[in-house]
Design a protein around this motif. Sequence first.
Motif, mmCIF file in Angstrom:
data_model
loop_
_atom_site.group_PDB
_atom_site.id
_atom_site.type_symbol
_atom_site.label_atom_id
_atom_site.label_comp_id
_atom_site.label_asym_id
_atom_site.label_seq_id
_atom_site.Cartn_x
_atom_site.Cartn_y
_atom_site.Cartn_z
ATOM 1 N N GLY A 70 -18.348 -6.774 0.921
ATOM 2 C CA GLY A 70 -17.348 -6.663 0.343
ATOM 3 C C GLY A 70 -17.428 -6.470 -1.151
ATOM 4 O O GLY A 70 -16.429 -6.150 -1.895
ATOM 5 N N ALA A 110 -17.614 -4.356 -4.345
ATOM 6 C CA ALA A 110 -16.837 -3.181 -4.809
ATOM 7 C C ALA A 110 -17.158 -2.846 -6.405
ATOM 8 O O ALA A 110 -16.070 -3.340 -7.321
ATOM 9 C CB ALA A 110 -15.472 -3.207 -4.587
ATOM 10 N N GLY A 162 -16.393 1.779 -5.209
ATOM 11 C CA GLY A 162 -15.532 0.640 -5.275
ATOM 12 C C GLY A 162 -14.115 0.884 -5.024
ATOM 13 O O GLY A 162 -13.501 0.056 -4.734
ATOM 14 N N VAL A 196 -11.532 -1.045 -2.428
ATOM 15 C CA VAL A 196 -10.582 -1.664 -2.850
ATOM 16 C C VAL A 196 -9.202 -1.272 -2.228
ATOM 17 O O VAL A 196 -8.322 -2.089 -1.466
ATOM 18 C CB VAL A 196 -10.300 -1.786 -4.319
ATOM 19 C CG1 VAL A 196 -8.779 -2.275 -4.842
ATOM 20 C CG2 VAL A 196 -11.451 -2.584 -4.993
ATOM 21 N N SER A 214 -8.932 -1.640 1.535
ATOM 22 C CA SER A 214 -8.443 -3.370 1.755
ATOM 23 C C SER A 214 -6.794 -3.289 1.633
ATOM 24 O O SER A 214 -6.282 -4.102 2.600
ATOM 25 C CB SER A 214 -9.238 -4.117 0.885
ATOM 26 O OG SER A 214 -10.809 -3.985 0.946
ATOM 27 N N VAL A 248 -11.994 -2.063 -11.374
ATOM 28 C CA VAL A 248 -11.843 -1.916 -10.083
ATOM 29 C C VAL A 248 -12.753 -3.306 -9.701
ATOM 30 O O VAL A 248 -12.199 -4.014 -8.740
ATOM 31 C CB VAL A 248 -12.944 -0.907 -9.714
ATOM 32 C CG1 VAL A 248 -13.118 -1.023 -8.181
ATOM 33 C CG2 VAL A 248 -12.132 0.424 -9.836
ATOM 34 N N THR A 262 -10.104 -6.145 -9.783
ATOM 35 C CA THR A 262 -9.303 -5.893 -8.816
ATOM 36 C C THR A 262 -9.839 -6.365 -7.290
ATOM 37 O O THR A 262 -9.245 -7.184 -6.503
ATOM 38 C CB THR A 262 -8.542 -4.580 -8.454
ATOM 39 O OG1 THR A 262 -8.033 -3.933 -9.967
ATOM 40 C CG2 THR A 262 -7.661 -4.278 -7.461
ATOM 41 N N SER A 263 -10.926 -6.211 -7.156
ATOM 42 C CA SER A 263 -11.768 -6.548 -5.824
ATOM 43 C C SER A 263 -11.648 -8.132 -5.971
ATOM 44 O O SER A 263 -11.703 -8.732 -4.905
ATOM 45 C CB SER A 263 -12.918 -5.787 -5.892
ATOM 46 O OG SER A 263 -13.961 -6.550 -7.053
ATOM 47 N N THR A 282 -10.129 -10.063 -2.728
ATOM 48 C CA THR A 282 -10.798 -10.861 -1.888
ATOM 49 C C THR A 282 -10.527 -12.399 -2.207
ATOM 50 O O THR A 282 -10.905 -13.215 -1.261
ATOM 51 C CB THR A 282 -12.328 -10.570 -2.032
ATOM 52 O OG1 THR A 282 -12.801 -10.609 -3.320
ATOM 53 C CG2 THR A 282 -12.599 -9.022 -1.514
ATOM 54 N N SER A 285 -16.455 -11.012 -7.224
ATOM 55 C CA SER A 285 -15.969 -10.469 -8.440
ATOM 56 C C SER A 285 -17.318 -10.514 -9.304
ATOM 57 O O SER A 285 -17.686 -9.404 -10.025
ATOM 58 C CB SER A 285 -14.827 -11.347 -9.062
ATOM 59 O OG SER A 285 -14.427 -10.632 -10.178
ATOM 60 N N SER A 309 -20.002 -8.052 -7.967
ATOM 61 C CA SER A 309 -19.525 -6.723 -8.146
ATOM 62 C C SER A 309 -19.943 -6.515 -9.374
ATOM 63 O O SER A 309 -20.066 -5.156 -9.944
ATOM 64 C CB SER A 309 -17.900 -6.414 -7.608
ATOM 65 O OG SER A 309 -17.857 -6.507 -6.184
#
Length: 203
Positions: free
Chosen positions: A30, A32, A38, A42, A45, A165, A168-169, A173, A179, A182
């Motif tokens: 998961g 990103a 990434g 995102v 999803s 990005v 946001t990921s 999630t 986060s 990532s």
Amino acid sequence: MKTIIRDYAWITFAAAITALAVNFFFSSTGLAPGGITGLSIVCSSIFGIDVSTMSLCISIPLLILSTIVLGKSFGIKTLYITLATPLFMKIIPTIAITQSLADIHPIVELLVAGALGGILVGGAIGIALNHDCATGGTDVIALLIQHVFKFLKLSVILFVLDGSVVVTSGIITNSIFISVFSFLSLLVIIKTISFVTEKKLTA
């Protein structure tokens, strides 16, 4: 002709290692960490569309604009890598290579996946830039921004775009671990891009 063949051989390699990063390290965890990778994860999803298809939906409009602004040669090469990357994603099986590390601790899995995936993606973007193209994602946006604001460093622009990005990921999630790792993966990507482009590797 030799130069053209060499360019496309390296660009093909860049597309392949991007697909490896997605299918082996990012999809299963998961993570990103920005870029076309990434951003596609995102958006996948959010909209429920597979990553390879989403990457095309994002890349094609950017490709048209970049061809107009940055030139035909850049556009053709970027089109090639834009089409080649999703193709490799479909050809290369999705394997959760780092899943066994979760038995040790989930953080270990995220750390290893983020680092290895980051090296692959950063290397791919660096190779693309060294051969006068981009991977079709935020690197294209960064190049377009730099075309207008020439005083801005490409690495700084990429960091801001891809950082968005990552945030946001984390929201999607609802996982601080996703986060954070990532973001760490993004740092690896930026450092790898700088290393490959500054050393002019593969150029």
